[in-house]
Enzyme design. Structure first.
Site, PDB file in Angstrom:
ATOM      1  N   ASP A  32      -5.873 -10.116   3.780  1.00 20.59           N
ATOM      2  CA  ASP A  32      -6.761 -11.026   4.505  1.00 20.59           C
ATOM      3  C   ASP A  32      -8.134 -11.158   3.857  1.00 20.59           C
ATOM      4  OD1 ASP A  32      -4.712 -11.287   6.375  1.00 20.59           O
ATOM      5  OD2 ASP A  32      -5.453  -9.574   7.530  1.00 20.59           O
ATOM      6  N   LYS A  49      -7.305 -14.988   0.212  1.00 19.93           N
ATOM      7  CA  LYS A  49      -6.447 -15.422  -0.913  1.00 19.93           C
ATOM      8  C   LYS A  49      -6.041 -16.881  -0.760  1.00 19.93           C
ATOM      9  CE  LYS A  49      -3.601 -12.150   0.196  1.00 19.93           C
ATOM     10  NZ  LYS A  49      -4.372 -11.397   1.183  1.00 19.93           N
TER      11      LYS A  49
HETATM   12  P1  GDP Z   1      -5.671 -14.294   3.243  1.00 20.56           P
HETATM   13  O1  GDP Z   1      -4.519 -13.671   3.966  1.00 20.56           O
HETATM   14  O2  GDP Z   1      -6.173 -13.426   2.126  1.00 20.56           O
HETATM   15  O3  GDP Z   1      -5.384 -15.700   2.781  1.00 20.56           O
HETATM   16  O4  GDP Z   1      -6.870 -14.376   4.300  1.00 20.56           O
HETATM   17  P2  GDP Z   1      -6.762 -14.878   5.828  1.00 20.56           P
HETATM   18  O5  GDP Z   1      -6.646 -16.353   5.837  1.00 20.56           O
HETATM   19  O6  GDP Z   1      -5.752 -14.094   6.582  1.00 20.56           O
HETATM   20  O7  GDP Z   1      -8.170 -14.383   6.381  1.00 20.56           O
HETATM   21  C1  GDP Z   1      -9.374 -14.803   5.819  1.00 20.56           C
HETATM   22  C2  GDP Z   1     -10.206 -15.489   6.907  1.00 20.56           C
HETATM   23  O8  GDP Z   1     -11.519 -15.658   6.450  1.00 20.56           O
HETATM   24  C3  GDP Z   1      -9.703 -16.872   7.270  1.00 20.56           C
HETATM   25  O9  GDP Z   1      -9.962 -17.123   8.624  1.00 20.56           O
HETATM   26  C4  GDP Z   1     -10.576 -17.787   6.382  1.00 20.56           C
HETATM   27  O10 GDP Z   1     -10.714 -19.096   6.909  1.00 20.56           O
HETATM   28  C5  GDP Z   1     -11.869 -17.045   6.426  1.00 20.56           C
HETATM   29  N1  GDP Z   1     -12.729 -17.193   5.243  1.00 20.56           N
HETATM   30  C6  GDP Z   1     -12.379 -17.233   3.926  1.00 20.56           C
HETATM   31  N2  GDP Z   1     -13.499 -17.234   3.157  1.00 20.56           N
HETATM   32  C7  GDP Z   1     -14.544 -17.184   4.006  1.00 20.56           C
HETATM   33  C8  GDP Z   1     -15.954 -17.118   3.809  1.00 20.56           C
HETATM   34  O11 GDP Z   1     -16.477 -17.079   2.693  1.00 20.56           O
HETATM   35  N3  GDP Z   1     -16.727 -17.057   4.933  1.00 20.56           N
HETATM   36  C9  GDP Z   1     -16.207 -17.057   6.188  1.00 20.56           C
HETATM   37  N4  GDP Z   1     -17.033 -16.993   7.221  1.00 20.56           N
HETATM   38  N5  GDP Z   1     -14.885 -17.116   6.395  1.00 20.56           N
HETATM   39  C10 GDP Z   1     -14.062 -17.163   5.322  1.00 20.56           C
HETATM   40  P1  IMO Z   2      -1.972 -11.443   3.960  1.00 17.32           P
HETATM   41  O1  IMO Z   2      -1.154 -12.042   2.851  1.00 17.32           O
HETATM   42  C1  IMO Z   2      -2.997  -7.899   6.262  1.00 17.32           C
HETATM   43  C2  IMO Z   2       0.207  -5.015   7.005  1.00 17.32           C
HETATM   44  C3  IMO Z   2       0.714  -4.837   8.420  1.00 17.32           C
HETATM   45  C4  IMO Z   2       1.113  -3.372   8.373  1.00 17.32           C
HETATM   46  C5  IMO Z   2       1.698  -3.227   6.964  1.00 17.32           C
HETATM   47  C6  IMO Z   2       3.214  -3.328   6.903  1.00 17.32           C
HETATM   48  O2  IMO Z   2      -2.289 -12.398   5.048  1.00 17.32           O
HETATM   49  O3  IMO Z   2      -3.164 -10.728   3.430  1.00 17.32           O
HETATM   50  P2  IMO Z   2       4.910  -5.373   7.063  1.00 17.32           P
HETATM   51  O4  IMO Z   2       5.165  -6.361   8.170  1.00 17.32           O
HETATM   52  O5  IMO Z   2       4.517  -5.998   5.770  1.00 17.32           O
HETATM   53  O6  IMO Z   2       6.039  -4.391   6.895  1.00 17.32           O
HETATM   54  O7  IMO Z   2       3.644  -4.491   7.585  1.00 17.32           O
HETATM   55  O8  IMO Z   2       1.114  -4.254   6.191  1.00 17.32           O
HETATM   56  N1  IMO Z   2       0.258  -6.412   6.498  1.00 17.32           N
HETATM   57  C7  IMO Z   2      -0.831  -7.171   6.317  1.00 17.32           C
HETATM   58  N2  IMO Z   2      -2.126  -6.921   6.599  1.00 17.32           N
HETATM   59  N3  IMO Z   2      -2.633  -9.049   5.658  1.00 17.32           N
HETATM   60  C8  IMO Z   2      -1.347  -9.299   5.360  1.00 17.32           C
HETATM   61  O9  IMO Z   2      -0.965 -10.376   4.625  1.00 17.32           O
HETATM   62  C9  IMO Z   2      -0.364  -8.350   5.718  1.00 17.32           C
HETATM   63  N4  IMO Z   2       0.982  -8.286   5.594  1.00 17.32           N
HETATM   64  C10 IMO Z   2       1.349  -7.080   6.057  1.00 17.32           C
HETATM   65  O10 IMO Z   2      -0.311  -5.088   9.364  1.00 17.32           O
HETATM   66  O11 IMO Z   2      -0.026  -2.568   8.444  1.00 17.32           O
HETATM   67 MG    MG Z   3      -3.983 -13.143   5.923  1.00 22.47          MG
END
Ligand code: GDP
Ligand code: IMO
Ligand code: MG
Length: 426
Positions: free
Chosen positions: A14, A17
């Site tokens: 999270d 990416k």
């Molecule tokens: P990913 O799994 O790595 O693609 O990340 P996620 O989408 O799960 O979580 C990142 C969160 O941060 C999302 O809600 C994005 O919209 C938000 N986000 C990404 N870059 C920024 C930033 O620079 N500032 C803020 N405030 N939010 C961001």
């Molecule tokens: P993105 O791509 C954050 C965590 C789960 C758990 C562990 C194992 O959005 O960054 P799983 O279901 O994969 O067997 O769970 O990994 N987990 C993540 N945490 N971002 C993710 O994906 C995750 N995908 C799995 O919360 O701790």
């Molecule tokens: Mg994510």
């Protein structure tokens, strides 16, 4: 300028990416997911709209960009069809989508087994996303999985019927309810027909694209500290999100990878169980969670929050061979008097500069911090590094020093336009 680049989650997932993959996709000819499944939740914001993707690569919005679900993935076909349909309803045709014939398929029994395994672990549960990821990769390694090529083949109903009988035994042994065989086979047969046109030899496709000079972007899911080999085992996912997973999960050879871009949050978050030395289990952590809306994209669980952990990112830089960092969510840190960066840990009175293998050791590591002054000015509209307040620049420079990798991009808001480039990738 490079021809290929990898976007890697460098903490516990999270990190942003989806945002950066989407940003870079505009210039890429091919975007590839190489591991994981719909445990991922990638958020993309542009033109005042927010999209959430779980399986489909974040380059899908550009019709000329090929989007590949690589052989290293585990794919839930029911959820993939839903994701395709949602995108189609929004006007994205998805005819630029390609699914590897070697990717493994997640079936309903994997989801049931994920839940039953977690229940069995009780207090020691992993806190998985319950998407069937672990059980599907277990089948792959045990050599009893079904792949996309099997899924769309004519003899699928026969093969799947046998598989369901075996899996129902496993479910019953763990105290679960068996699946209805005929109904389940019919349901998956229908979905296989829908997905068949997308299934192809993506290894060949990818290598031909590379030979033709096309720009290729790899979109990691999860993060390096969730890697089955390098992460905080057993509190990890069941794949290799780190850069070593790229060749294995896509079929493009190691010698063809140019840049490895670490996506790094300006602080740290984690969802699910497992050690987290810099965790802020207090009001400050709650404040950051609310400012940044740190709730899981896939499971909606509140994310755990902590200070920037330089040990984690340095370790990540090492195992991934990071060539640059994209520092994300810097805007979230606006308004605090002081900010802390962890530079190393103390374990049993000794300084530790990397992540210990044993969980019981890692759980006892006490972070050592340096404290930096914060900044009060909003940075959401900043367009260059020099426009940042002095203390924000110092924060970035300190991270570069602690980690030993340059911050080549940074992000000051969720929107695509809130991205600042210091060194071009493509
Ligand atoms: P990913 O799994 O790595 O693609 O990340 P996620 O989408 O799960 O979580 C990142 C969160 O941060 C999302 O809600 C994005 O919209 C938000 N986000 C990404 N870059 C920024 C930033 O620079 N500032 C803020 N405030 N939010 C961001
Ligand atoms: P993105 O791509 C954050 C965590 C789960 C758990 C562990 C194992 O959005 O960054 P799983 O279901 O994969 O067997 O769970 O990994 N987990 C993540 N945490 N971002 C993710 O994906 C995750 N995908 C799995 O919360 O701790
Ligand atoms: Mg994510």
């Amino acid at each position: 300028m490079s021809q290929t680049a990898v976007v890697i989650g460098s903490q516990w997932g999270d990190e942003g990416k989806g945002k950066i993959t989407n940003y870079l996709s505009e210039k890429a000819d091919v975007v590839v997911r190489y591991q994981g499944g719909d445990n991922a939740g990638h958020t993309i914001c542009f033109n005042n709209t927010t999209y959430k993707l779980h399986l489909i690569p974040s380059g899908i919005f550009y019709p000329k960009t090929m989007n590949i679900l690589g052989n290293g993935m585990v794919i839930n076909p029911l959820n993939l069809v839903n994701e395709i349909n949602e995108l189609k309803a929004l006007g994205f045709k998805c005819d630029n989508l390609y699914i590897s014939d070697r990717a493994h398929v997640i079936f309903e029994y994997h989801l049931i087994l994920d839940e039953l395994n977690e229940n069995k672990l009780g207090n020691n549960k992993i806190g998985t996303t319950k998407k069937g990821i672990g059980p599907a990769y277990t089948d792959k390694v045990a050599r009893i999985g079904l792949r996309m090529a099997d899924f769309v083949a004519d003899d699928f109903p026969k093969v799947f019927t046998e598989k369901l009988k075996q899996k129902n035994d496993d479910i019953i042994n763990l105290g679960g309810k068996a699946l209805e065989i005929e109904k389940t086979v019919l349901k998956y047969q229908e979905v296989a027909l829908i997905l068949k046109p997308y299934v192809t030899d993506t290894i060949l496709l990818l290598n031909e694209a590379h030979a033709n000079g096309k720009k290729i972007l790899f979109e990691g899911a999860q993060g390096a500290l969730l890697d089955i080999d390098f992460g905080t085992y057993p509190y990890v996912t069941s794949s290799n999100p780190s850069s070593g997973g790229v060749a294995i999960g896509s079929g493009l050879g190691l010698t063809k990878i140019d840049e490895v871009l670490g996506i790094v949050k300006a602080y740290t978050t984690r969802v699910g169980e497992g050690p987290f030395p810099t965790e802020l289990n207090n009001e400050l952590g709650n404040t950051i969670r609310e400012i940044a809306h740190e709730y899981g994209t896939t499971t909606k669980r509140p994310r755990r929050i902590g200070w920037f952990d330089g040990v984690v990112v340095r370790y990540s830089a090492m195992i991934n061979g990071l060539t640059g960092i994209s520092l994300m969510l810097l805007d979230v840190l606006t308004g605090f008097d002081e900010l802390k960066i962890c530079v190393n840990y103390t374990l049993d009175g000794k300084v530790v500069k990397t992540i210990p293998a044993r969980l019981s050791d890692y759980s006892r590591c006490i972070p050592n911090y340096i404290t930096l002054p914060g900044w009060k000015e909003s940075i959401k509209d900043v367009k260059t590094f020099t426009e940042l307040p002095l203390n924000a620049r110092k924060y970035i420079e300190t991270i570069e020093e602690v980690v030993g990798v340059p911050v080549v991009m940074f992000s000051v808001g969720p929107d695509k336009l809130q991205t600042i480039i210091r060194k071009e990738i493509f």
